[in-house]
Scaffold this motif. Structure first.
Motif, PDB file in Angstrom:
ATOM      1  N   MET A   1     -32.033  57.380 -50.551  1.00  0.00           N
ATOM      2  CA  MET A   1     -32.727  58.541 -51.084  1.00  0.00           C
ATOM      3  C   MET A   1     -34.141  58.137 -51.477  1.00  0.00           C
ATOM      4  N   THR A   2     -35.100  59.014 -51.236  1.00  0.00           N
ATOM      5  CA  THR A   2     -36.491  58.704 -51.483  1.00  0.00           C
ATOM      6  C   THR A   2     -36.786  58.684 -52.978  1.00  0.00           C
ATOM      7  N   ASP A   3     -37.630  57.761 -53.397  1.00  0.00           N
ATOM      8  CA  ASP A   3     -38.043  57.639 -54.781  1.00  0.00           C
ATOM      9  C   ASP A   3     -38.946  58.818 -55.159  1.00  0.00           C
ATOM     10  N   ASN A   4     -38.901  59.227 -56.434  1.00  0.00           N
ATOM     11  CA  ASN A   4     -39.714  60.353 -56.899  1.00  0.00           C
ATOM     12  C   ASN A   4     -41.200  60.156 -56.652  1.00  0.00           C
ATOM     13  N   THR A   5     -41.669  58.905 -56.612  1.00  0.00           N
ATOM     14  CA  THR A   5     -43.102  58.688 -56.442  1.00  0.00           C
ATOM     15  C   THR A   5     -43.607  59.237 -55.119  1.00  0.00           C
ATOM     16  N   SER A   6     -42.737  59.361 -54.122  1.00  0.00           N
ATOM     17  CA  SER A   6     -43.175  59.860 -52.825  1.00  0.00           C
ATOM     18  C   SER A   6     -43.473  61.356 -52.836  1.00  0.00           C
ATOM     19  N   PHE A   7     -43.038  62.058 -53.894  1.00  0.00           N
ATOM     20  CA  PHE A   7     -43.283  63.495 -53.956  1.00  0.00           C
ATOM     21  C   PHE A   7     -44.765  63.819 -53.992  1.00  0.00           C
ATOM     22  N   THR A   8     -45.586  62.899 -54.450  1.00  0.00           N
ATOM     23  CA  THR A   8     -47.020  63.174 -54.556  1.00  0.00           C
ATOM     24  C   THR A   8     -47.824  62.413 -53.499  1.00  0.00           C
ATOM     25  N   LYS A   9     -47.144  61.733 -52.601  1.00  0.00           N
ATOM     26  CA  LYS A   9     -47.829  60.947 -51.578  1.00  0.00           C
ATOM     27  C   LYS A   9     -47.483  61.495 -50.196  1.00  0.00           C
ATOM     28  N   PRO A  10     -48.351  62.328 -49.620  1.00  0.00           N
ATOM     29  CA  PRO A  10     -48.046  62.901 -48.301  1.00  0.00           C
ATOM     30  C   PRO A  10     -47.891  61.845 -47.223  1.00  0.00           C
ATOM     31  N   ARG A  12     -47.759  63.041 -43.938  1.00  0.00           N
ATOM     32  CA  ARG A  12     -48.586  63.664 -42.900  1.00  0.00           C
ATOM     33  C   ARG A  12     -49.818  64.306 -43.546  1.00  0.00           C
ATOM     34  N   ASP A  13     -50.941  64.268 -42.849  1.00  0.00           N
ATOM     35  CA  ASP A  13     -52.200  64.767 -43.401  1.00  0.00           C
ATOM     36  C   ASP A  13     -52.260  66.288 -43.481  1.00  0.00           C
ATOM     37  N   THR A  14     -51.625  66.963 -42.538  1.00  0.00           N
ATOM     38  CA  THR A  14     -51.726  68.415 -42.502  1.00  0.00           C
ATOM     39  C   THR A  14     -50.358  69.053 -42.714  1.00  0.00           C
ATOM     40  N   PRO A  15     -50.320  70.195 -43.383  1.00  0.00           N
ATOM     41  CA  PRO A  15     -49.034  70.867 -43.608  1.00  0.00           C
ATOM     42  C   PRO A  15     -48.465  71.438 -42.319  1.00  0.00           C
ATOM     43  N   GLY A  16     -47.147  71.480 -42.256  1.00  0.00           N
ATOM     44  CA  GLY A  16     -46.453  72.031 -41.107  1.00  0.00           C
ATOM     45  C   GLY A  16     -45.095  72.545 -41.541  1.00  0.00           C
ATOM     46  N   PRO A  17     -44.155  72.675 -40.635  1.00  0.00           N
ATOM     47  CA  PRO A  17     -42.856  73.245 -40.991  1.00  0.00           C
ATOM     48  C   PRO A  17     -41.970  72.325 -41.823  1.00  0.00           C
ATOM     49  N   ILE A  18     -42.324  71.043 -41.902  1.00  0.00           N
ATOM     50  CA  ILE A  18     -41.545  70.082 -42.690  1.00  0.00           C
ATOM     51  C   ILE A  18     -42.415  69.562 -43.826  1.00  0.00           C
ATOM     52  N   SER A  19     -41.803  69.382 -44.998  1.00  0.00           N
ATOM     53  CA  SER A  19     -42.508  68.865 -46.166  1.00  0.00           C
ATOM     54  C   SER A  19     -43.379  67.675 -45.796  1.00  0.00           C
ATOM     55  N   GLN A  20     -44.596  67.657 -46.311  1.00  0.00           N
ATOM     56  CA  GLN A  20     -45.507  66.555 -46.044  1.00  0.00           C
ATOM     57  C   GLN A  20     -45.017  65.251 -46.679  1.00  0.00           C
TER      58      GLN A  20
END
Length: 197
Positions: A1-10, A12-20
């Motif tokens: 499972m991904t660490d919470n710190t990744s929630f603020t670190k994109p 991908r540079d541009t938004p798309g259909p999947i969370s950055q």
């Protein structure tokens, strides 16, 4: 499972259909569901599917008009975005059909733009944002089956539409009920085991 710190670190540079902030390894899939407050939907999916195919999840906004919407904007019912949870899963462990069947059992898909007496507005609509034709067919088939088997006396109003752009919700919303176990939860978010009368 991904660490919470990744929630603020994109990732991908541009938004798309999947969370950055959601990394999707080869062979893994993504599903996106909305059915009331996204805190409860995320919490109950994690409760039942962590270590059973669910690899990670994000709560966020999709289906609306505004770019990079805030929680305050979405909650005002002026953006047409829905509060949703986006689930990263391993299809060798759990199928999209199983997740969709579960979704129809953990909220009330027969109430238009609301869940319970507090979650009212288009942001709380029952909706499946699909990723590809295969998910579309499965979602439509599952909805039809649940209408007959589980909600025979009430019309399911769940929308099924292709996802366009997913916007991550603010960091404090991620895993909110895990971090705030005493917070209010939507009374419609529970696993139904018998058909609705």
């Amino acid at each position: 499972m991904t660490d919470n710190t990744s929630f603020t670190k994109p990732i991908r540079d541009t938004p798309g259909p999947i969370s950055q902030t959601l990394e999707v390894p080869t062979g893994m899939e993504v599903a996106t569901f909305g059915g009331g407050c996204f805190w409860g939907i995320e919490h109950i999916f994690r409760k039942y599917f962590t270590n059973k195919g669910l690899l990670d999840a994000r709560v966020g906004y999709t289906g609306g008009n505004n770019a990079s919407p805030s929680y305050k904007e979405v909650k005002s019912s002026t953006t047409n975005h829905a509060e949703v949870v986006q689930i990263l899963f391993d299809p060798s462990q759990v199928s999209f059909e199983t997740l969709t069947d579960f979704f129809f059992r953990i909220h009330d898909p027969t109430t238009l733009n609301k869940q319970g007496d507090e979650d009212i507005g288009t942001q709380y609509r029952s909706v499946i944002f699909i990723h590809g034709d295969k998910q579309m067919r499965t979602a439509l088939d599952t909805k039809a089956r649940m209408q007959t088997e589980f909600y025979p006396n009430n019309t399911i109003v769940t929308l099924i539409e292709p996802i366009k752009i997913f916007w991550d919700a603010e960091t404090y919303h991620q895993l909110y009920l895990d971090k705030n176990p005493m917070a209010d939860t939507c009374p419609t978010h529970f696993l139904r085991t018998t058909p609705k009368k």
